[in-house]
Design a protein around this motif. Structure first.
Motif, PDB file in Angstrom:
ATOM      1  N   PHE A 185      37.719 -50.540 -89.229  1.00 14.62           N
ATOM      2  CA  PHE A 185      37.494 -49.805 -88.229  1.00 14.62           C
ATOM      3  C   PHE A 185      36.259 -50.401 -87.122  1.00 14.62           C
ATOM      4  N   LEU A 186      35.255 -51.230 -87.777  1.00 21.87           N
ATOM      5  CA  LEU A 186      34.519 -51.899 -86.981  1.00 21.87           C
ATOM      6  C   LEU A 186      35.071 -52.967 -86.112  1.00 21.87           C
ATOM      7  N   GLU A 187      35.973 -53.510 -86.923  1.00 24.57           N
ATOM      8  CA  GLU A 187      36.702 -54.610 -85.805  1.00 24.57           C
ATOM      9  C   GLU A 187      37.338 -54.046 -84.862  1.00 24.57           C
ATOM     10  N   GLU A 188      37.998 -52.921 -84.935  1.00 27.05           N
ATOM     11  CA  GLU A 188      38.715 -52.526 -83.729  1.00 27.05           C
ATOM     12  C   GLU A 188      37.876 -52.002 -82.986  1.00 27.05           C
ATOM     13  N   CYS A 189      36.765 -51.129 -83.120  1.00 29.30           N
ATOM     14  CA  CYS A 189      35.734 -50.796 -82.143  1.00 29.30           C
ATOM     15  C   CYS A 189      35.076 -52.075 -81.386  1.00 29.30           C
ATOM     16  N   ASP A 190      35.030 -53.249 -82.087  1.00 31.67           N
ATOM     17  CA  ASP A 190      34.505 -54.301 -81.189  1.00 31.67           C
ATOM     18  C   ASP A 190      35.378 -54.942 -80.443  1.00 31.67           C
ATOM     19  N   PHE A 191      36.809 -54.652 -80.933  1.00 27.40           N
ATOM     20  CA  PHE A 191      37.608 -55.424 -80.100  1.00 27.40           C
ATOM     21  C   PHE A 191      37.981 -54.451 -78.720  1.00 27.40           C
ATOM     22  N   SER A 192      37.808 -53.145 -78.881  1.00 24.16           N
ATOM     23  CA  SER A 192      37.775 -52.323 -77.790  1.00 24.16           C
ATOM     24  C   SER A 192      36.672 -52.702 -76.667  1.00 24.16           C
ATOM     25  N   PHE A 193      35.581 -52.958 -77.304  1.00 18.96           N
ATOM     26  CA  PHE A 193      34.528 -53.309 -76.250  1.00 18.96           C
ATOM     27  C   PHE A 193      34.579 -54.673 -75.659  1.00 18.96           C
ATOM     28  N   ARG A 194      35.339 -55.506 -76.424  1.00 19.39           N
ATOM     29  CA  ARG A 194      35.552 -57.111 -75.916  1.00 19.39           C
ATOM     30  C   ARG A 194      36.561 -56.520 -74.680  1.00 19.39           C
ATOM     31  N   ARG A 195      37.714 -55.858 -74.947  1.00 17.37           N
ATOM     32  CA  ARG A 195      38.498 -55.251 -73.713  1.00 17.37           C
ATOM     33  C   ARG A 195      37.905 -55.070 -72.550  1.00 17.37           C
ATOM     34  N   ARG A 196      36.888 -54.133 -72.687  1.00 17.19           N
ATOM     35  CA  ARG A 196      35.986 -53.631 -71.620  1.00 17.19           C
ATOM     36  C   ARG A 196      35.369 -54.748 -70.827  1.00 17.19           C
ATOM     37  N   VAL A 197      34.716 -55.791 -71.537  1.00 13.72           N
ATOM     38  CA  VAL A 197      34.158 -56.863 -71.071  1.00 13.72           C
ATOM     39  C   VAL A 197      35.203 -57.893 -70.221  1.00 13.72           C
ATOM     40  N   GLU A 198      36.428 -58.018 -70.850  1.00 18.93           N
ATOM     41  CA  GLU A 198      37.466 -58.867 -70.091  1.00 18.93           C
ATOM     42  C   GLU A 198      37.878 -58.280 -69.044  1.00 18.93           C
ATOM     43  N   GLU A 199      37.981 -56.894 -68.829  1.00 19.26           N
ATOM     44  CA  GLU A 199      38.379 -56.044 -67.605  1.00 19.26           C
ATOM     45  C   GLU A 199      37.310 -56.244 -66.546  1.00 19.26           C
ATOM     46  N   ALA A 200      35.997 -56.260 -67.008  1.00 20.47           N
ATOM     47  CA  ALA A 200      34.776 -56.549 -66.055  1.00 20.47           C
ATOM     48  C   ALA A 200      35.030 -57.957 -65.389  1.00 20.47           C
ATOM     49  N   ALA A 201      35.462 -59.018 -66.370  1.00 21.77           N
ATOM     50  CA  ALA A 201      35.326 -60.263 -66.142  1.00 21.77           C
ATOM     51  C   ALA A 201      36.247 -60.644 -64.942  1.00 21.77           C
ATOM     52  N   ASN A 202      37.693 -59.826 -65.143  1.00 23.60           N
ATOM     53  CA  ASN A 202      38.672 -59.956 -64.168  1.00 23.60           C
ATOM     54  C   ASN A 202      38.274 -59.428 -62.749  1.00 23.60           C
ATOM     55  N   ARG A 203      37.388 -58.414 -62.786  1.00 27.91           N
ATOM     56  CA  ARG A 203      36.948 -57.872 -61.511  1.00 27.91           C
ATOM     57  C   ARG A 203      35.995 -58.833 -60.841  1.00 27.91           C
ATOM     58  N   ILE A 204      35.258 -59.487 -61.670  1.00 28.60           N
ATOM     59  CA  ILE A 204      34.206 -60.610 -60.987  1.00 28.60           C
ATOM     60  C   ILE A 204      35.053 -61.543 -60.374  1.00 28.60           C
ATOM     61  N   LYS A 211      22.511 -53.920 -71.955  1.00 30.27           N
ATOM     62  CA  LYS A 211      22.618 -54.690 -70.556  1.00 30.27           C
ATOM     63  C   LYS A 211      22.630 -56.275 -71.149  1.00 30.27           C
ATOM     64  N   THR A 212      21.564 -56.785 -71.762  1.00 33.41           N
ATOM     65  CA  THR A 212      21.698 -57.964 -72.096  1.00 33.41           C
ATOM     66  C   THR A 212      22.806 -58.680 -72.976  1.00 33.41           C
ATOM     67  N   THR A 213      23.408 -57.990 -74.091  1.00 33.74           N
ATOM     68  CA  THR A 213      24.381 -58.402 -74.717  1.00 33.74           C
ATOM     69  C   THR A 213      25.718 -58.405 -73.999  1.00 33.74           C
ATOM     70  N   THR A 214      25.694 -57.396 -72.932  1.00 34.97           N
ATOM     71  CA  THR A 214      26.930 -57.347 -72.270  1.00 34.97           C
ATOM     72  C   THR A 214      26.816 -58.478 -71.362  1.00 34.97           C
ATOM     73  N   ALA A 215      25.786 -58.692 -70.591  1.00 37.12           N
ATOM     74  CA  ALA A 215      25.716 -59.958 -69.787  1.00 37.12           C
ATOM     75  C   ALA A 215      26.168 -61.254 -70.413  1.00 37.12           C
ATOM     76  N   LEU A 216      25.675 -61.573 -71.702  1.00 37.57           N
ATOM     77  CA  LEU A 216      25.838 -62.785 -72.607  1.00 37.57           C
ATOM     78  C   LEU A 216      27.523 -62.630 -72.757  1.00 37.57           C
ATOM     79  N   LYS A 217      27.860 -61.734 -73.295  1.00 40.25           N
ATOM     80  CA  LYS A 217      29.361 -61.523 -73.367  1.00 40.25           C
ATOM     81  C   LYS A 217      30.152 -61.798 -72.176  1.00 40.25           C
ATOM     82  N   LEU A 218      29.789 -61.340 -71.102  1.00 43.31           N
ATOM     83  CA  LEU A 218      30.500 -61.557 -69.853  1.00 43.31           C
ATOM     84  C   LEU A 218      30.271 -63.158 -69.421  1.00 43.31           C
ATOM     85  N   GLU A 219      29.289 -63.716 -69.719  1.00 45.43           N
ATOM     86  CA  GLU A 219      28.788 -65.190 -69.597  1.00 45.43           C
ATOM     87  C   GLU A 219      29.900 -65.936 -70.465  1.00 45.43           C
TER      88      GLU A 219
END
Length: 312
Positions: free
Chosen positions: A19-38, A58-66
């Motif tokens: 369950f944790l892995e699925e949730c983390d994957f879902s958030f990773r997809r949100r980051v990937e979509e944001a990276a596409n837009r950037i 915000k900080t972790t999201t910025a690092l994941k986007l990076e």
């Protein structure tokens, strides 16, 4: 968007790790979509502005986007806008209606320096990124670091006021992101856990773990934080090119291990006791999850510790 309590508890009982892995994957997809837009907007500007209220991750999201952008060949620099705070002068500092210093106000930021920084970086010129020393409550420009963006390089500026009209409004060409824990948890039609409670819990646990702040102090500050959000942050969220929900379906079950004992230890005379009791009751509905199961690169590690990212 709302999560369902029964589904969360059923998934934890059946296979918590999966369950944790699925949730983390879902958030990773949100980051990937944001990276596409950037990436699609890099021709317009190398500047990315990432905003969101306290406890949004915000900080972790910025690092994941990076990480994601670097993986695609875009060299990325993440800069905290906290470094653009002005040295505090009690005589000229913004004040709340009650007369106290308004630490949530965007007027604490050096808007002119930010404007100049974005303009110069966009032209390929070198700037000095300042350094704010929180221990001394002053900006130390002598400790600043140079930055110059080459082709295929971008800069992510993250901070609660990044979408403010006096910042983003001067640079509409920048890519604008807004992040917050936006999802409630419901039990059928009943609201069991508010999205704002997720952010309060994150902040309380982080401040206790890493800033030596007890939960009573965090609770006392929370009213000012929320006031500042409504005045200075939320009004600008619709200016964002991308909105990211940072809530994770499993996080209340993890945070229960940390927050519940802290909340139960708050003295009865605390003026926010009624809300505390509601929050304590809300945690009781969730199956707990062993924090050891949380991935080292999970956004939740920003608040509970033990993660793979380095936070400054």
């Amino acid at each position: 968007m709302a999560y369902q309590l029964q589904e969360i508890n059923d998934r934890i009982r059946a296979d918590a790790k999966g369950f944790l892995e699925e949730c983390d994957f879902s958030f990773r997809r949100r980051v990937e979509e944001a990276a596409n837009r950037i990436i699609n907007r890099t021709a317009e500007s190398p500047i990315v502005l990432l905003s969101g209220p306290s406890g949004s991750g915000k900080t972790t999201t910025a690092l994941k986007l990076e990480e994601e952008l670097e993986r695609r060949g875009i060299s990325t620099h993440t800069i905290s806008m906290d470094n653009y705070f002005r040295t505090m002068n009690p005589k000229t500092a913004p004040r709340t209606p009650e007369g106290a210093i308004d630490y949530e106000s965007p007027l604490n930021l050096d808007m002119e320096l930010l404007d100049e920084t974005f303009t110069k970086l966009s032209r390929g010129e070198e700037v000095i990124i300042p350094k704010f020393e929180f221990a001394r409550q002053m900006r130390n420009d002598a400790r600043g670091r140079p930055l110059k963006l080459a082709k295929n390089e971008i800069a992510i500026f993250e901070g609660i006021h990044a979408l403010n009209d006096d910042i983003a409004g001067r640079h509409p060409e920048a890519t604008k992101l807004y992040i917050s824990a936006r999802s409630n948890v419901c039990d059928g039609d009943l609201l069991r856990f508010k999205g704002t409670w997720m952010r309060l819990t994150r902040r309380a646990v982080r401040d206790f773990n890493f800033r030596g702040t007890d939960i009573s102090t965090t609770l006392d500050m929370w009213a000012d934080v929320r006031r500042g959000e409504k005045l200075y942050i939320s009004p600008f969220k619709n200016k964002a090119d991308v909105i990211i929900d940072s809530s994770l379906r499993y996080e209340v079950s993890v945070m229960k291990n940390y927050a519940l004992p802290m909340l139960q230890a708050v003295p009865e005379e605390n003026q926010r006791r009624a809300e505390l009791l509601d929050l304590i009751d809300a945690f009781q509905w969730f199956e707990p999850i062993d924090p050891e199961l949380v991935a080292r690169d999970s956004l939740i590690r920003e608040f509970i510790g033990g993660g793979s990212y380095k936070y400054h």
